[in-house]
Design a protein around this motif. Structure first.
Motif, short mmCIF file in Angstrom:
data_model
loop_
_atom_site.label_atom_id
_atom_site.label_comp_id
_atom_site.label_asym_id
_atom_site.label_seq_id
_atom_site.Cartn_x
_atom_site.Cartn_y
_atom_site.Cartn_z
N VAL A 177 32.87 46.19 42.74
CA VAL A 177 32.38 45.27 41.72
C VAL A 177 31.50 44.25 42.43
CG1 VAL A 177 32.98 43.66 39.89
CG2 VAL A 177 34.48 45.61 40.37
N SER A 178 30.26 44.11 42.00
CA SER A 178 29.34 43.20 42.70
C SER A 178 28.49 42.42 41.70
CB SER A 178 28.42 43.99 43.65
OG SER A 178 27.63 44.91 42.92
N TRP A 179 28.09 41.22 42.14
CA TRP A 179 27.18 40.37 41.36
C TRP A 179 25.91 40.15 42.16
CZ3 TRP A 179 26.42 38.13 36.70
CH2 TRP A 179 25.45 37.13 36.62
N SER A 180 24.76 40.24 41.47
CA SER A 180 23.49 39.98 42.14
C SER A 180 22.50 39.42 41.14
CB SER A 180 22.94 41.28 42.76
OG SER A 180 22.71 42.26 41.76
N LEU A 181 21.45 38.80 41.68
CA LEU A 181 20.37 38.24 40.85
C LEU A 181 19.15 39.13 40.94
CD1 LEU A 181 20.58 34.40 41.58
CD2 LEU A 181 21.23 35.57 39.48
N VAL A 231 36.09 47.92 34.80
CA VAL A 231 36.86 48.13 36.03
C VAL A 231 38.05 49.06 35.77
CG1 VAL A 231 38.25 47.00 37.80
CG2 VAL A 231 36.13 45.92 37.00
N ASN A 232 38.73 48.87 34.66
CA ASN A 232 39.88 49.74 34.35
C ASN A 232 39.44 51.18 34.17
OD1 ASN A 232 41.53 47.52 34.48
ND2 ASN A 232 41.69 47.24 32.27
N ASN A 233 38.28 51.39 33.51
CA ASN A 233 37.77 52.76 33.38
C ASN A 233 37.47 53.35 34.75
OD1 ASN A 233 37.92 52.82 30.60
ND2 ASN A 233 35.75 52.40 30.26
N ALA A 234 36.87 52.55 35.63
CA ALA A 234 36.56 53.05 36.97
C ALA A 234 37.83 53.46 37.70
CB ALA A 234 35.81 51.98 37.75
N VAL A 235 38.89 52.68 37.59
CA VAL A 235 40.15 53.01 38.26
C VAL A 235 40.76 54.26 37.65
CG1 VAL A 235 42.52 52.20 38.69
CG2 VAL A 235 40.59 50.62 38.93
N HIS A 256 33.06 34.16 39.80
CA HIS A 256 34.16 34.46 40.74
C HIS A 256 35.51 34.40 40.04
CE1 HIS A 256 36.09 30.50 41.27
NE2 HIS A 256 34.89 30.01 41.01
N LYS A 257 35.62 33.56 39.01
CA LYS A 257 36.87 33.46 38.26
C LYS A 257 37.12 34.73 37.47
CE LYS A 257 39.24 30.59 34.84
NZ LYS A 257 39.12 29.42 33.93
N LEU A 258 36.08 35.25 36.86
CA LEU A 258 36.22 36.52 36.14
C LEU A 258 36.63 37.64 37.09
CD1 LEU A 258 33.00 36.42 33.89
CD2 LEU A 258 35.34 35.94 33.18
N MET A 259 35.99 37.69 38.25
CA MET A 259 36.31 38.74 39.22
C MET A 259 37.75 38.64 39.69
SD MET A 259 32.97 39.24 41.64
CE MET A 259 31.50 40.06 41.07
N ALA A 260 38.21 37.41 39.92
CA ALA A 260 39.58 37.23 40.42
C ALA A 260 40.60 37.74 39.41
CB ALA A 260 39.82 35.75 40.73
N GLN A 261 40.39 37.43 38.12
CA GLN A 261 41.34 37.86 37.10
C GLN A 261 41.32 39.38 36.95
OE1 GLN A 261 39.77 34.65 34.21
NE2 GLN A 261 41.87 34.99 33.54
N VAL A 262 40.13 39.96 36.94
CA VAL A 262 40.03 41.41 36.78
C VAL A 262 40.57 42.12 38.00
CG1 VAL A 262 38.39 43.31 36.57
CG2 VAL A 262 38.10 41.26 35.17
N ARG A 263 40.34 41.54 39.15
CA ARG A 263 40.81 42.17 40.40
C ARG A 263 42.34 42.27 40.41
NH1 ARG A 263 39.64 40.05 46.56
NH2 ARG A 263 41.03 41.51 47.61
N ALA A 264 43.00 41.25 39.96
CA ALA A 264 44.47 41.26 39.96
C ALA A 264 45.00 42.39 39.08
CB ALA A 264 45.00 39.92 39.49
#
Length: 452
Positions: free
Chosen positions: A347-351, A332-336, A287-295
């Protein structure tokens, strides 16, 4: 000659004994001389018969390839058999020792990573190891005593072998044009030749990649430098209005930023390739990685896209946080960048069922044709070079992502179709994924930011 005198003495003693016995018998019949003569002849005949029998046994032993022990007779033939047997056994032990040494030597050559092939004076194959057989498409046993030029018909190799000038090695194509083999010949003995081969396919591929890399880096840096040089000359030679000067400075800043991004990506790649694999006991919260990338993604998007981030609230991944952040940010930047305004980036995380973790970046962008997918992770490879430069790409992002995935024991999966978007998945092995009890922030489970 030490054996001759005892043998003569034994014969004389036998004849004398026979004569004496014959003379004693002859006295009874009043013919002592005749009895002595007959006794001596009979003794000589018996002695000769015994000697011939012993010689016959000895010859039979020789005819049977000296199987078993030599006849243990007394006298001359017993001595001969003993000495011959001892000599033969000594030679057999020496042959066995040399054979064992030869086998060890051939085993050592067989274990060599290079090909080794022995040729006689007629260029016929005497022996080759399995590596050489693979390099030239030979059979290690069946092709022995075959002329090498009948089996390896590459013109460069035939000319090299027939020239007799072996100062420099020669490169030939492998069987079926599979790869490249570097070949060297060294004469030895009476016209014999030692042929050494090495598969240099990977080396040539790496050299080509290195040359392409240097050429691409030079091109990528030269372009903004040329632009900057032109702007500097323009500002120095032409009177510009304030608006024009600001525009030139803005363009110069863009080119400078482009070079900085390129150098940063190059340094990141160099660091990834030259550093040890990330530790497996340092845990990073997803979740920390996602938060930084999301910003950062929201700033880059500037409200033009709908972005969603889900999953990963109670999950941690073992590895280097900076590397993981760089990989996710690149995706994520490439996607944008390659998703038109009004599109979506999720962006999603799953097992997975096997416990592996899956971090997916999915977009509704322009997509990529299937034939380009296998090469996307090559350095500086672009589906459309002009479009990549317009969006600020360096051509190194996916190469960085692939390196990060491999360094964490995972892989990068890619799916895309023109006009239907793309999906990039970072797969992490189960050993590097763990669950924690308390969600870090339940509000991040499913969150979407809509474009206004």
């Amino acid at each position: 000659m030490g054996w001759l005198i005892p043998r003569l003495l034994a014969a004389v003693a036998a004849v004398a004994a026979g004569a004496l016995i014959g003379m004693l018998v002859g006295n009874a019949s009043h013919w002592p001389a005749l009895g002595a003569l007959l006794g001596a002849a009979l003794a000589a005949l018996i002695y000769g018969f015994v000697d011939a029998w012993r010689a016959h046994r000895f010859m039979n032993w020789l005819r049977r390839q000296m199987e078993g022990s030599a006849p243990r007779d007394a006298g001359f033939w017993g001595e001969v058999g003993y000495r011959v047997e001892r000599t033969v056994r000594t030679l057999e032990r020496r042959v066995d020792t040399e054979s064992a040494r030869l086998d060890q030597f051939l085993d050592a050559i067989e274990a060599s990573p290079n090909g080794v092939l022995l040729l006689d004076a007629g260029d016929q194959i005497v022996w080759c190891n399995s590596v050489a057989a693979d390099h030239f498409g030979l059979h290690p046993q069946r092709d022995r005593q075959q002329p090498i030029t009948n089996l390896v018909r590459a013109p460069a190799f035939v000319a090299y072998l027939q020239s007799g000038d072996f100062a420099d090695p020669v490169s030939v194509a492998g069987p079926g044009s599979r790869g490249t083999v570097l070949l060297a010949v060294r004469p030895y003995g009476d016209g014999n030749k030692l042929m050494l081969s090495q598969d240099v396919t990977e080396r040539e591929r790496n050299d080509a990649m290195r040359r392409d890399f240097v050429a691409n880096v030079s091109h990528e840096i030269r372009t903004p430098l040329t632009v900057l040089t032109g702007f500097i000359e323009t500002m120095g030679n032409l009177p510009l209005t304030e608006v024009e000067r600001r525009r030139v400075l803005e363009l110069m800043s863009q080119q400078t930023q482009r070079m900085q991004t390129l150098v940063g990506d190059l340094l990141t790649l160099a660091q990834l390739e030259g550093s040890p694999r990330p530790a497996s006991d340092r845990w990073v919260a997803v979740h920390k990685l996602m938060a930084q990338v999301r910003a950062d993604a929201e700033v880059l998007s500037a409200g033009r896209h709908t972005m969603g981030f889900s999953g990963g609230d109670t999950t941690q991944v073992a590895g280097a946080e900076a590397e993981l952040l760089s990989a996710l940010a690149n995706l994520v930047n490439n996607a944008v960048r390659y998703t038109p305004s009004g599109g979506t980036v999720d962006v999603s995380w799953s097992l997975r069922p096997d416990g592996a973790g899956e971090l997916e970046v999915r977009d509704s962008g322009i997509g990529i044709a299937r034939e380009h997918l296998p090469r996307l992770t090559e350095r500086f490879y672009r589906v459309d070079g002009s479009r990549s430069r317009d969006t600020g790409g360096t051509g190194l992002g996916l190469s960085i992502v692939k390196h990060v995935a491999q360094r964490h024991g995972g892989e990068l999966e890619m799916r895309s179709e023109p006009g239907r978007g793309s999906s990039f998945k970072l797969i992490f092995p189960a050993a590097r994924v763990r669950q924690v009890d308390t969600p870090a922030d339940s509000r991040r489970s499913i969150d979407r930011v809509g474009a206004e």
